[in-house]
Write a protein that holds these residues in place. Structure first.
Motif, PDB file in Angstrom:
ATOM      1  N   VAL A 164     -67.266 -23.594 -41.444  1.00 45.16           N
ATOM      2  CA  VAL A 164     -66.673 -22.851 -42.545  1.00 45.16           C
ATOM      3  C   VAL A 164     -67.634 -21.704 -42.859  1.00 45.16           C
ATOM      4  O   VAL A 164     -68.823 -21.926 -43.088  1.00 45.16           O
TER       5      VAL A 164
ATOM      6  N   VAL B 103     -62.357 -20.458 -41.253  1.00 45.63           N
ATOM      7  CA  VAL B 103     -62.782 -21.584 -40.426  1.00 45.63           C
ATOM      8  C   VAL B 103     -62.759 -21.173 -38.962  1.00 45.63           C
ATOM      9  O   VAL B 103     -61.847 -20.471 -38.524  1.00 45.63           O
TER      10      VAL B 103
ATOM     11  N   HIS C 142     -63.205 -29.510 -46.132  1.00 46.60           N
ATOM     12  CA  HIS C 142     -62.424 -29.128 -44.965  1.00 46.60           C
ATOM     13  C   HIS C 142     -62.403 -30.272 -43.966  1.00 46.60           C
ATOM     14  O   HIS C 142     -63.412 -30.930 -43.748  1.00 46.60           O
TER      15      HIS C 142
END
Length: 184
Positions: free
Chosen positions: A111, A162, A87
């Protein structure tokens, strides 16, 4: 008319007997890998379409053994499968002639996975990244990339999401901010 009813009854009996000796599963539930040789044994089962889904059926001891073997191998493979998650968030701030504060601010993103089975209301932190937005006089813009990744075992029903700070600074460019997962 009686002969017709008797014929229909015999047909239904034969159909029920045929179905009672057959075990069927969606073929996708038996696939062991992406390559053709990973799935050679699926070709040994009877296949048909039901409601737009390809179904693999086993009739008799040999085919039932093949189907059960594929099912257990698939279950074992999924049980030990791990996932690589990555990410990145790109924070960008255009100051537009504003005077910047002489304090630094933290830019973060986390996350999480959520599943009803986990403690803490189902939320579990998987990855965390924190960057410090630095202060400078007469600054025109500030760009910060925050990247994090890791390998995790996911379970059925896991949902990934997220959380980030400073949502107004997050770039909407898919080449700058992104989230991905790869099965290992």
């Amino acid at each position: 008319m009686l002969n017709k009813l008797q014929g229909n009854l015999e047909e239904e009996k034969a159909e029920r007997k045929d179905k009672s000796n057959t075990l069927c599963l969606p073929c996708n539930d038996l696939i062991l890998g992406p390559l053709e040789h990973d799935n050679e044994n699926i070709k040994l089962l009877n296949r048909k379409q039901e409601d737009g889904i390809q179904v693999c059926c086993a009739k008799g001891f040999n085919q039932t053994s093949i189907l059960m073997d594929l099912l257990f191998k698939r279950r074992e493979k999924l049980h030990h499968a791990q996932n690589y998650q990555y990410h990145q968030i790109f924070f960008s701030n255009l100051y537009k002639g504003q005077t910047t504060s002489n304090t630094s601010q933290a830019l973060y993103h986390y996350v999480y996975r959520w599943n009803v089975f986990y403690p803490n209301d189902g939320n579990e932190l998987l990855l965390k990244s924190v960057r410090t937005q630095c202060w400078a006089e007469n600054r025109v813009y500030g760009d910060y990339t925050s990247y994090t990744s890791g390998v995790f075992k996911l379970s059925a029903g896991d949902n990934l999401y997220v959380k980030a700070s400073k949502l107004d600074l997050i770039s909407r460019d898919p080449k700058a901010s992104f989230f991905g997962i790869a099965k290992l």
